[in-house]
Structure formats: C-alpha cells, structure tokens
Design an enzyme around this catalytic site. Sequence first.
Site, PDB file in Angstrom:
ATOM      1  N   ARG A 168       0.829  -1.214   0.000  1.00  0.00           N
ATOM      2  CA  ARG A 168       0.000   0.000   0.000  1.00  0.00           C
ATOM      3  C   ARG A 168       0.862   1.261   0.000  1.00  0.00           C
ATOM      4  NH1 ARG A 168      -2.641  -3.875   3.088  1.00  0.00           N
ATOM      5  NH2 ARG A 168      -1.540  -3.177   4.948  1.00  0.00           N
ATOM      6  N   GLU A 220       3.026  -6.626  13.548  1.00  0.00           N
ATOM      7  CA  GLU A 220       1.938  -6.734  14.525  1.00  0.00           C
ATOM      8  C   GLU A 220       1.323  -8.130  14.398  1.00  0.00           C
ATOM      9  OE1 GLU A 220      -1.305  -4.080  13.804  1.00  0.00           O
ATOM     10  OE2 GLU A 220      -2.285  -4.564  15.695  1.00  0.00           O
TER      11      GLU A 220
HETATM   12  P1  AMP Z   1       4.230  -2.553  11.921  1.00  0.00           P
HETATM   13  O1  AMP Z   1       5.493  -3.123  11.387  1.00  0.00           O
HETATM   14  O2  AMP Z   1       3.692  -3.317  13.094  1.00  0.00           O
HETATM   15  O3  AMP Z   1       4.337  -1.083  12.212  1.00  0.00           O
HETATM   16  O4  AMP Z   1       3.134  -2.746  10.815  1.00  0.00           O
HETATM   17  C1  AMP Z   1       3.025  -1.850   9.765  1.00  0.00           C
HETATM   18  C2  AMP Z   1       2.790  -2.543   8.464  1.00  0.00           C
HETATM   19  O5  AMP Z   1       1.805  -3.548   8.561  1.00  0.00           O
HETATM   20  C3  AMP Z   1       2.284  -1.551   7.459  1.00  0.00           C
HETATM   21  O6  AMP Z   1       2.862  -1.866   6.205  1.00  0.00           O
HETATM   22  C4  AMP Z   1       0.791  -1.741   7.451  1.00  0.00           C
HETATM   23  O7  AMP Z   1       0.307  -1.716   6.148  1.00  0.00           O
HETATM   24  C5  AMP Z   1       0.553  -3.099   8.074  1.00  0.00           C
HETATM   25  N1  AMP Z   1      -0.346  -3.093   9.236  1.00  0.00           N
HETATM   26  C6  AMP Z   1      -0.017  -3.435  10.500  1.00  0.00           C
HETATM   27  N2  AMP Z   1      -1.062  -3.380  11.325  1.00  0.00           N
HETATM   28  C7  AMP Z   1      -2.094  -2.969  10.564  1.00  0.00           C
HETATM   29  C8  AMP Z   1      -3.477  -2.694  10.837  1.00  0.00           C
HETATM   30  N3  AMP Z   1      -4.011  -2.841  12.060  1.00  0.00           N
HETATM   31  N4  AMP Z   1      -4.248  -2.283   9.811  1.00  0.00           N
HETATM   32  C9  AMP Z   1      -3.730  -2.132   8.570  1.00  0.00           C
HETATM   33  N5  AMP Z   1      -2.453  -2.375   8.247  1.00  0.00           N
HETATM   34  C10 AMP Z   1      -1.643  -2.791   9.221  1.00  0.00           C
END
Ligand code: AMP
Length: 186
Positions: free
Chosen positions: A74, A111
């Site tokens: 995205r 996550e």
């Molecule tokens: P993080 O590495 O945990 O900060 O996760 C960020 C990445 O995972 C980004 O590329 C987001 O597109 C995706 N992402 C993580 N959690 C979510 C969520 N709750 N909703 C949408 N996209 C998420």
Amino acid sequence: MTETQEVRGDSGPEAAALVASRVVDVPDFPKPGILFKDLMPLFSDGEVFRQVIDEIVAYHGPDSFDVVAGVEARGFVVAAAIAYATGKGVVPVRKAGKLPRRTHSVSYALEYGEATLEVHEDAFAAGERVLVVDDVLATGGTALAALELVERAGGAVAGFTVLMELSFLDGRARLAPRTVHALLTV
Ligand code: AMP
C-alpha cells in the site's frame, strides 16, 4: 450525552478528519484479534486521495527530498502519487524475493507475524534524500526496517510519513529520534 471524538494528526485536525472519513475498520483480519485499518476507500476517492497527497507534500516541502520510497504494497500507492506530484522518482521497498537484482535485506516482527523487506543495492545515489512512506504505522517494525534499508543502500532519510498511526502500539517511540509524520493518529 454528547460524545466528542478526538481526531488528531501531525497536519492538523482537518487532514486527520479527511483520512478518518475514508478508513474502514475490519475486525479479525488477517488474524483474530487484529483490527485492520482498510484505506482502500481513501485510495479510490479521487478528491480525497489528491488532498491527502497534497497534505503530505505540503508538510515536508517538495524541495526537502530527491526521491520517494514506498513500502510494499500500500505504500507504493502513496509513494507513486507523491513522486508524480513533485516530479521525483519512486523506489519500491519490497517483500523478500521480489526484486530481480542484488538487494539489501532486513527481517523484522510485524503486529501480525514476521517479514523481510528488501531494496536494490543501487536504489539510491550516495546521500540522496529519501522520503519514506507507508499506509499504517503499527508497532514500527516495518518502518524501522525500511529506514534501515534506505540508509544501508546509501540514501539519507529526509522524512517518514504514514497516512495513519496506531498510537497504542508505540511505533513512534520505537522510531525515535527519527520523526514521524502521521496524518491521522488513533
Ligand atoms: P508494523 O510493522 O507493526 O508497524 O506494521 C506496519 C505494516 O503492517 C504496514 O505496512 C501496514 O500496512 C501493516 N499493518 C499493521 N497493522 C495494521 C493494521 N491494524 N491495519 C492495517 N495495516 C496494518
């Protein structure tokens, strides 16, 4: 009883409200317990998408970066639009195994799961100023990996922007002392 919903972000309440108006919460996707923030309605609304891109460019200033890096997938949408709007190039930060030539590679915890990001070794000229973008900042693992990749490949991080930040996961703190620009903070 009146309920006031706080809408905040680093470009002010109006920009935050704009993003908030086009986010759909999807419970239990892609795993039980995850509340997925779906930004497809924002991407598909031409007027809102343009305003959001303009807000990002206005915040950083078009002369503050030389190229835009977007995180798969995205982040590509946002990065390409910023790049086109400012006459800059775009560099994809991709998931493992997608780039055809020699890459730098960083693995990190998500996550929901684990992942590896890669960028071509020759993606940036030495010292090139790179604006890094993604859609959502959650735990910050993805962002840290992307920023590290940019630097390993010789770029200088000029800024980091997300459309939306999940503040309860503390991604921003994890990225300190680097600054985060989030249009919407929830
Ligand atoms: P993080 O590495 O945990 O900060 O996760 C960020 C990445 O995972 C980004 O590329 C987001 O597109 C995706 N992402 C993580 N959690 C979510 C969520 N709750 N909703 C949408 N996209 C998420």
